[in-house]
Scaffold this motif. Structure first.
Motif, PDB file in Angstrom:
ATOM      1  N   VAL A   6       0.782  -1.178   0.007  1.00 43.20           N
ATOM      2  CA  VAL A   6       0.059   0.056   0.126  1.00 43.20           C
ATOM      3  C   VAL A   6       0.842   1.239  -0.014  1.00 43.20           C
ATOM      4  O   VAL A   6       1.780   1.343   0.972  1.00 43.20           O
ATOM      5  N   LYS A   7       0.706   2.227  -0.867  1.00 40.08           N
ATOM      6  CA  LYS A   7       1.462   3.214  -1.100  1.00 40.08           C
ATOM      7  C   LYS A   7       1.050   4.495   0.044  1.00 40.08           C
ATOM      8  O   LYS A   7      -0.184   4.759  -0.019  1.00 40.08           O
ATOM      9  N   ILE A   8       1.984   4.790   0.670  1.00 47.55           N
ATOM     10  CA  ILE A   8       1.769   6.071   1.784  1.00 47.55           C
ATOM     11  C   ILE A   8       1.865   7.420   0.995  1.00 47.55           C
ATOM     12  O   ILE A   8       2.861   7.637   0.410  1.00 47.55           O
ATOM     13  N   ILE A   9       0.597   8.184   1.172  1.00 46.58           N
ATOM     14  CA  ILE A   9       0.758   9.422   0.465  1.00 46.58           C
ATOM     15  C   ILE A   9       0.181  10.446   1.596  1.00 46.58           C
ATOM     16  O   ILE A   9      -0.363  10.075   2.571  1.00 46.58           O
ATOM     17  N   ASN A  10       0.526  11.791   1.068  1.00 47.12           N
ATOM     18  CA  ASN A  10       0.115  12.888   2.305  1.00 47.12           C
ATOM     19  C   ASN A  10      -1.339  13.357   1.709  1.00 47.12           C
ATOM     20  O   ASN A  10      -1.844  12.907   0.666  1.00 47.12           O
ATOM     21  N   MET A  11      -1.684  14.126   2.588  1.00 43.21           N
ATOM     22  CA  MET A  11      -3.121  14.674   2.122  1.00 43.21           C
ATOM     23  C   MET A  11      -3.196  15.554   0.818  1.00 43.21           C
ATOM     24  O   MET A  11      -4.098  15.151  -0.058  1.00 43.21           O
ATOM     25  N   GLN A  12      -2.073  16.135   0.577  1.00 44.11           N
ATOM     26  CA  GLN A  12      -2.141  16.922  -0.874  1.00 44.11           C
ATOM     27  C   GLN A  12      -2.128  15.795  -2.130  1.00 44.11           C
ATOM     28  O   GLN A  12      -3.173  15.970  -3.181  1.00 44.11           O
ATOM     29  N   GLN A  13      -1.533  14.847  -1.939  1.00 45.38           N
ATOM     30  CA  GLN A  13      -1.526  13.577  -2.803  1.00 45.38           C
ATOM     31  C   GLN A  13      -2.952  13.242  -2.970  1.00 45.38           C
ATOM     32  O   GLN A  13      -3.292  12.607  -4.040  1.00 45.38           O
ATOM     33  N   ALA A  14      -3.443  13.138  -1.617  1.00 46.04           N
ATOM     34  CA  ALA A  14      -4.796  12.237  -1.642  1.00 46.04           C
ATOM     35  C   ALA A  14      -5.838  13.043  -2.506  1.00 46.04           C
ATOM     36  O   ALA A  14      -6.905  12.746  -3.076  1.00 46.04           O
ATOM     37  N   VAL A  15      -5.782  14.667  -2.066  1.00 42.76           N
ATOM     38  CA  VAL A  15      -6.493  15.565  -3.022  1.00 42.76           C
ATOM     39  C   VAL A  15      -6.486  15.415  -4.390  1.00 42.76           C
ATOM     40  O   VAL A  15      -7.542  15.117  -5.201  1.00 42.76           O
ATOM     41  N   GLU A  16      -5.168  15.133  -4.842  1.00 42.30           N
ATOM     42  CA  GLU A  16      -4.716  14.890  -6.437  1.00 42.30           C
ATOM     43  C   GLU A  16      -5.426  13.390  -6.820  1.00 42.30           C
ATOM     44  O   GLU A  16      -5.967  13.395  -7.968  1.00 42.30           O
ATOM     45  N   LEU A  17      -5.375  12.445  -6.111  1.00 44.63           N
ATOM     46  CA  LEU A  17      -5.989  11.277  -6.237  1.00 44.63           C
ATOM     47  C   LEU A  17      -7.649  11.387  -6.447  1.00 44.63           C
ATOM     48  O   LEU A  17      -8.205  10.683  -7.437  1.00 44.63           O
ATOM     49  N   THR A  18      -8.270  12.128  -5.724  1.00 40.57           N
ATOM     50  CA  THR A  18      -9.627  12.254  -5.852  1.00 40.57           C
ATOM     51  C   THR A  18      -9.845  12.921  -7.062  1.00 40.57           C
ATOM     52  O   THR A  18     -10.992  12.799  -7.586  1.00 40.57           O
ATOM     53  N   ALA A  19      -8.881  13.954  -7.556  1.00 38.97           N
ATOM     54  CA  ALA A  19      -9.270  14.926  -8.766  1.00 38.97           C
ATOM     55  C   ALA A  19      -9.167  14.102  -9.910  1.00 38.97           C
ATOM     56  O   ALA A  19     -10.092  14.157 -10.886  1.00 38.97           O
ATOM     57  N   ILE A  20      -8.334  12.934 -10.075  1.00 39.12           N
ATOM     58  CA  ILE A  20      -8.109  12.193 -11.192  1.00 39.12           C
ATOM     59  C   ILE A  20      -8.995  10.959 -11.433  1.00 39.12           C
ATOM     60  O   ILE A  20      -9.050  10.410 -12.569  1.00 39.12           O
ATOM     61  N   ASN A  21      -9.414  10.439 -10.364  1.00 32.03           N
ATOM     62  CA  ASN A  21     -10.310   9.382 -10.191  1.00 32.03           C
ATOM     63  C   ASN A  21     -11.627   9.655  -9.781  1.00 32.03           C
ATOM     64  O   ASN A  21     -12.075   9.972  -8.801  1.00 32.03           O
ATOM     65  N   TYR A  22     -12.573   9.835 -11.127  1.00 27.80           N
ATOM     66  CA  TYR A  22     -13.992   9.840 -10.534  1.00 27.80           C
ATOM     67  C   TYR A  22     -14.845   8.764 -11.655  1.00 27.80           C
ATOM     68  O   TYR A  22     -14.405   8.222 -12.466  1.00 27.80           O
ATOM     69  N   PRO A  23     -16.076   8.497 -11.001  1.00 24.60           N
ATOM     70  CA  PRO A  23     -16.487   8.808  -9.731  1.00 24.60           C
ATOM     71  C   PRO A  23     -15.922   8.368  -8.575  1.00 24.60           C
ATOM     72  O   PRO A  23     -15.012   7.579  -8.550  1.00 24.60           O
ATOM     73  N   GLN A  24     -16.623   8.596  -7.410  1.00 23.69           N
ATOM     74  CA  GLN A  24     -16.206   7.939  -6.163  1.00 23.69           C
ATOM     75  C   GLN A  24     -17.213   7.228  -5.262  1.00 23.69           C
ATOM     76  O   GLN A  24     -18.382   7.492  -5.421  1.00 23.69           O
ATOM     77  N   MET A  25     -16.513   6.094  -4.529  1.00 25.25           N
ATOM     78  CA  MET A  25     -17.494   5.414  -3.631  1.00 25.25           C
ATOM     79  C   MET A  25     -16.901   5.490  -2.172  1.00 25.25           C
ATOM     80  O   MET A  25     -15.499   5.066  -2.286  1.00 25.25           O
ATOM     81  N   ASN A  26     -17.539   6.016  -1.293  1.00 23.56           N
ATOM     82  CA  ASN A  26     -16.953   5.738  -0.082  1.00 23.56           C
ATOM     83  C   ASN A  26     -17.645   4.902   0.798  1.00 23.56           C
ATOM     84  O   ASN A  26     -18.778   4.648   0.908  1.00 23.56           O
ATOM     85  N   TRP A  27     -16.940   3.794   1.309  1.00 19.73           N
ATOM     86  CA  TRP A  27     -17.106   2.708   2.347  1.00 19.73           C
ATOM     87  C   TRP A  27     -16.862   3.124   3.775  1.00 19.73           C
ATOM     88  O   TRP A  27     -15.840   3.605   3.912  1.00 19.73           O
ATOM     89  N   GLN A  28     -18.130   3.171   4.451  1.00 21.53           N
ATOM     90  CA  GLN A  28     -18.016   3.719   5.695  1.00 21.53           C
ATOM     91  C   GLN A  28     -18.829   3.089   6.649  1.00 21.53           C
ATOM     92  O   GLN A  28     -19.605   2.033   6.248  1.00 21.53           O
TER      93      GLN A  28
END
Length: 93
Positions: free
Chosen positions: A71-93
């Protein structure tokens, strides 16, 4: 698609909905699923190699030494970028 997993409750996650091109982001309490030797994590990685985890969530729980190295460890800025390039999203909660 981006699957964000924010729960440690593994029974709520349907891995059949994850495909090879999808990305999976473990955050909040979902980081517990990314621990080494977790059978659910092994199944997720069989579905997609694009698995990420937020560093602050690991550190806050003291789990850094126990996270599966696949599992690749990323910071919050990278997580924001990840959400920007991967659409749509599904949240498992």
């Amino acid at each position: 698609m981006l699957h964000t997993i924010s729960t440690a409750n593994q029974s709520t996650i349907n891995i059949q909905l994850i495909s090879q091109q999808d990305a999976v982001l473990f955050w909040q309490n979902g980081v517990i699923i990314a621990l080494q030797d977790n059978p659910l994590l092994n199944e997720i990685i069989k579905k997609t190699a694009h698995c990420y985890i937020i560093d602050n969530d690991i550190q806050a729980r003291g789990l850094m030494p126990f996270i599966d190295p696949r599992v690749k460890i990323i910071n919050m800025q990278q997580a924001v970028e990840l959400t920007a390039i991967n659409y749509p999203q599904m949240n498992w909660q």
